[in-house]
Scaffold this motif. Structure first.
Motif, PDB file in Angstrom:
ATOM      1  N   THR A  55       0.827  -1.209   0.000  1.00 32.94           N
ATOM      2  CA  THR A  55       0.000   0.000   0.000  1.00 32.94           C
ATOM      3  C   THR A  55       0.858   1.254   0.000  1.00 32.94           C
ATOM      4  O   THR A  55       0.582   2.220  -0.731  1.00 32.94           O
ATOM      5  N   ALA A  56       1.930   1.247   0.803  1.00 32.64           N
ATOM      6  CA  ALA A  56       2.791   2.429   0.911  1.00 32.64           C
ATOM      7  C   ALA A  56       3.486   2.754  -0.399  1.00 32.64           C
ATOM      8  O   ALA A  56       3.744   3.925  -0.703  1.00 32.64           O
ATOM      9  N   PHE A  57       3.797   1.740  -1.203  1.00 31.22           N
ATOM     10  CA  PHE A  57       4.569   1.956  -2.422  1.00 31.22           C
ATOM     11  C   PHE A  57       3.706   2.219  -3.659  1.00 31.22           C
ATOM     12  O   PHE A  57       4.231   2.463  -4.742  1.00 31.22           O
ATOM     13  N   ALA A  58       2.408   2.179  -3.496  1.00 27.72           N
ATOM     14  CA  ALA A  58       1.529   2.367  -4.654  1.00 27.72           C
ATOM     15  C   ALA A  58       1.727   3.754  -5.269  1.00 27.72           C
ATOM     16  O   ALA A  58       1.569   4.777  -4.604  1.00 27.72           O
ATOM     17  N   GLY A  59       2.109   3.794  -6.531  1.00 26.94           N
ATOM     18  CA  GLY A  59       2.232   5.037  -7.266  1.00 26.94           C
ATOM     19  C   GLY A  59       3.461   5.867  -6.982  1.00 26.94           C
ATOM     20  O   GLY A  59       3.552   7.010  -7.453  1.00 26.94           O
ATOM     21  N   VAL A  60       4.434   5.339  -6.228  1.00 27.88           N
ATOM     22  CA  VAL A  60       5.617   6.138  -5.914  1.00 27.88           C
ATOM     23  C   VAL A  60       6.667   5.992  -7.011  1.00 27.88           C
ATOM     24  O   VAL A  60       6.761   4.978  -7.688  1.00 27.88           O
ATOM     25  N   SER A  61       7.464   7.052  -7.177  1.00 21.92           N
ATOM     26  CA  SER A  61       8.516   7.043  -8.191  1.00 21.92           C
ATOM     27  C   SER A  61       9.850   6.575  -7.632  1.00 21.92           C
ATOM     28  O   SER A  61      10.700   6.059  -8.361  1.00 21.92           O
ATOM     29  N   ARG A  94       6.644  -5.449  -7.047  1.00 20.07           N
ATOM     30  CA  ARG A  94       5.207  -5.656  -7.262  1.00 20.07           C
ATOM     31  C   ARG A  94       4.507  -4.342  -7.609  1.00 20.07           C
ATOM     32  O   ARG A  94       3.574  -4.320  -8.422  1.00 20.07           O
ATOM     33  N   ALA A  95       4.965  -3.239  -6.994  1.00 20.72           N
ATOM     34  CA  ALA A  95       4.326  -1.936  -7.221  1.00 20.72           C
ATOM     35  C   ALA A  95       4.845  -1.239  -8.466  1.00 20.72           C
ATOM     36  O   ALA A  95       4.333  -0.182  -8.837  1.00 20.72           O
ATOM     37  N   GLY A  96       5.866  -1.798  -9.089  1.00 16.85           N
ATOM     38  CA  GLY A  96       6.431  -1.168 -10.272  1.00 16.85           C
ATOM     39  C   GLY A  96       7.248   0.074  -9.974  1.00 16.85           C
ATOM     40  O   GLY A  96       7.371   0.963 -10.831  1.00 16.85           O
ATOM     41  N   VAL A  97       7.829   0.143  -8.768  1.00 21.55           N
ATOM     42  CA  VAL A  97       8.669   1.287  -8.413  1.00 21.55           C
ATOM     43  C   VAL A  97       9.941   1.241  -9.254  1.00 21.55           C
ATOM     44  O   VAL A  97      10.638   0.226  -9.272  1.00 21.55           O
ATOM     45  N   PRO A  98      10.281   2.327  -9.936  1.00 28.04           N
ATOM     46  CA  PRO A  98      11.427   2.278 -10.842  1.00 28.04           C
ATOM     47  C   PRO A  98      12.789   2.369 -10.175  1.00 28.04           C
ATOM     48  O   PRO A  98      13.801   2.029 -10.793  1.00 28.04           O
ATOM     49  N   ARG A  99      12.831   2.817  -8.912  1.00 30.95           N
ATOM     50  CA  ARG A  99      14.155   3.077  -8.336  1.00 30.95           C
ATOM     51  C   ARG A  99      14.105   3.117  -6.814  1.00 30.95           C
ATOM     52  O   ARG A  99      13.140   3.595  -6.215  1.00 30.95           O
ATOM     53  N   ILE A 100      15.191   2.609  -6.190  1.00 28.06           N
ATOM     54  CA  ILE A 100      15.367   2.655  -4.745  1.00 28.06           C
ATOM     55  C   ILE A 100      16.648   3.412  -4.438  1.00 28.06           C
ATOM     56  O   ILE A 100      17.661   3.237  -5.114  1.00 28.06           O
ATOM     57  N   ARG A 131      21.773  -4.546  -4.079  1.00 22.63           N
ATOM     58  CA  ARG A 131      22.487  -4.629  -5.356  1.00 22.63           C
ATOM     59  C   ARG A 131      22.153  -5.914  -6.117  1.00 22.63           C
ATOM     60  O   ARG A 131      22.219  -5.939  -7.349  1.00 22.63           O
ATOM     61  N   ALA A 132      21.801  -6.957  -5.392  1.00 18.22           N
ATOM     62  CA  ALA A 132      21.476  -8.236  -6.031  1.00 18.22           C
ATOM     63  C   ALA A 132      20.007  -8.321  -6.433  1.00 18.22           C
ATOM     64  O   ALA A 132      19.593  -9.310  -7.027  1.00 18.22           O
ATOM     65  N   GLY A 133      19.210  -7.297  -6.112  1.00 18.73           N
ATOM     66  CA  GLY A 133      17.776  -7.350  -6.333  1.00 18.73           C
ATOM     67  C   GLY A 133      17.354  -6.929  -7.723  1.00 18.73           C
ATOM     68  O   GLY A 133      18.163  -6.471  -8.540  1.00 18.73           O
ATOM     69  N   PRO A 134      16.047  -7.038  -8.002  1.00 22.38           N
ATOM     70  CA  PRO A 134      15.512  -6.770  -9.339  1.00 22.38           C
ATOM     71  C   PRO A 134      15.186  -5.302  -9.622  1.00 22.38           C
ATOM     72  O   PRO A 134      14.825  -4.960 -10.746  1.00 22.38           O
ATOM     73  N   VAL A 135      15.294  -4.433  -8.614  1.00 23.49           N
ATOM     74  CA  VAL A 135      14.952  -3.016  -8.784  1.00 23.49           C
ATOM     75  C   VAL A 135      16.238  -2.188  -8.801  1.00 23.49           C
ATOM     76  O   VAL A 135      17.094  -2.371  -7.925  1.00 23.49           O
ATOM     77  N   PRO A 136      16.400  -1.289  -9.761  1.00 24.71           N
ATOM     78  CA  PRO A 136      17.603  -0.450  -9.796  1.00 24.71           C
ATOM     79  C   PRO A 136      17.784   0.321  -8.489  1.00 24.71           C
ATOM     80  O   PRO A 136      16.822   0.838  -7.913  1.00 24.71           O
ATOM     81  N   VAL A 137      19.027   0.396  -8.012  1.00 26.83           N
ATOM     82  CA  VAL A 137      19.304   1.024  -6.723  1.00 26.83           C
ATOM     83  C   VAL A 137      20.441   2.033  -6.854  1.00 26.83           C
ATOM     84  O   VAL A 137      21.414   1.814  -7.577  1.00 26.83           O
ATOM     85  N   GLU A 187      16.731  13.120  -8.470  1.00 22.06           N
ATOM     86  CA  GLU A 187      17.432  13.159  -9.750  1.00 22.06           C
ATOM     87  C   GLU A 187      16.565  12.532 -10.836  1.00 22.06           C
ATOM     88  O   GLU A 187      15.877  11.532 -10.594  1.00 22.06           O
ATOM     89  N   PRO A 188      16.592  13.085 -12.028  1.00 18.73           N
ATOM     90  CA  PRO A 188      15.791  12.508 -13.116  1.00 18.73           C
ATOM     91  C   PRO A 188      16.265  11.116 -13.460  1.00 18.73           C
ATOM     92  O   PRO A 188      17.397  10.721 -13.148  1.00 18.73           O
ATOM     93  N   GLY A 189      15.398  10.347 -14.100  1.00 15.26           N
ATOM     94  CA  GLY A 189      15.698   8.961 -14.423  1.00 15.26           C
ATOM     95  C   GLY A 189      16.847   8.810 -15.392  1.00 15.26           C
ATOM     96  O   GLY A 189      17.390   9.778 -15.923  1.00 15.26           O
ATOM     97  N   GLY A 190      17.228   7.558 -15.638  1.00 16.04           N
ATOM     98  CA  GLY A 190      18.336   7.282 -16.538  1.00 16.04           C
ATOM     99  C   GLY A 190      19.543   6.791 -15.773  1.00 16.04           C
ATOM    100  O   GLY A 190      19.550   6.684 -14.542  1.00 16.04           O
TER     101      GLY A 190
END
Length: 260
Positions: A55-61, A94-100, A131-137, A187-190
């Motif tokens: 719930t907390a991560f829904a819609g966050v960038s 699961r929430a589709g967060v692009p970056r941590i 660093r070993a996870g599926p989400v860019p960090v 910072e902007p994406g990329g």
């Protein structure tokens, strides 16, 4: 006001939002018009169990991990930071967060450093897990804060004495670390946004001497016993930045005057 470029406000989730760093990061982000989701147990979200993260991560960038655990135990620290990082990664995916953005301690990843500090071993395990996870960090490494000098006064007490290791660091104010973290989160994406970042203070200082200065400034009778650690990475330069880093401007004496 920070936006996505389509007129919508950025939405950032901050883990550990009520802590020493997290609360400051929240304030900095809100000053810039960001929609901040405060993630803490006080808000009904438990990163260790994973409860409420979806719930907390829904819609966050961006998710910013400022989690902290008050412990000197290596076992507890490694378990806590590994477990929370895994739960955050799974929920973010699961929430589709692009970056941590993961906040860690400067050089905590180095074995010669974290072998001496259980908490640092936990932060090293946290970084490895992310660093070993599926989400860019993006890993943001900060030198010790001036506020640590106050913490060290209370960690190991023997009667009127506080036993403090003579760690050599380039400490900085937590407020400046928070501003740096907030900037990295926005910072902007990329690929540029994924570059790790390091911040440290303006001078090399001895943490036991800073603790002694804090004790004097506070006017108490507590005496600081400095424990030499020059034969370890804590005292022989292992906590100092290597390569490029951002220098925070505030000197310790100036910070001490404004916080007393």
């Amino acid at each position: 006001m920070e936006s996505t470029g389509e007129g919508e406000r950025l939405k950032v989730a901050v883990l550990g939002a009520t802590g020493q760093l997290g609360s400051r990061v929240v304030a900095r982000l809100r000053e810039r018009g960001v929609d901040v989701v405060e993630v803490s147990r006080g808000q009904g979200v438990d990163a260790y169990s994973g409860a409420g993260l979806d719930t907390a991560f829904a819609g966050v960038s961006t998710v910013v991990d400022c989690l902290h655990l008050a412990t000197l135990s290596r076992r507890r620290a490694v378990d806590y930071f590994t477990t929370t990082a895994r739960n955050v990664l799974a929920a973010a995916q699961r929430a589709g967060v692009p970056r941590i953005v993961c906040v860690t301690i400067l050089n905590a990843r180095e074995p010669e450093v974290h072998r001496w500090m259980g908490y640092y071993a936990g932060k090293a395990a946290q970084e490895r897990t992310y660093r070993a996870g599926p989400v860019p960090v993006t890993v943001v490494a900060s030198a010790q804060w001036y506020e640590l000098a106050e913490t060290l006064l209370s960690q190991l007490r023997i009667g009127p004495f506080s036993v403090v290791p003579g760690m050599r660091s380039r400490p900085l104010a937590a407020e400046e670390a928070a501003a740096f973290v907030a900037d990295r989160a926005l910072e902007p994406g990329g690929t540029a946004a994924l570059r790790d970042a390091v911040i440290a203070g303006p001078e090399v200082r001895d943490m036991a001497e800073l603790a002694r200065a804090v004790a004097r400034r506070r006017g108490g009778r507590r005496k600081v016993v400095r424990v030499p650690v020059s034969v370890t990475a804590l005292g022989n330069g292992g906590l100092l930045p290597r390569g490029d880093f951002t220098t925070a401007p505030t000197r310790f004496e100036d910070w001490l005057r404004t916080t007393s």
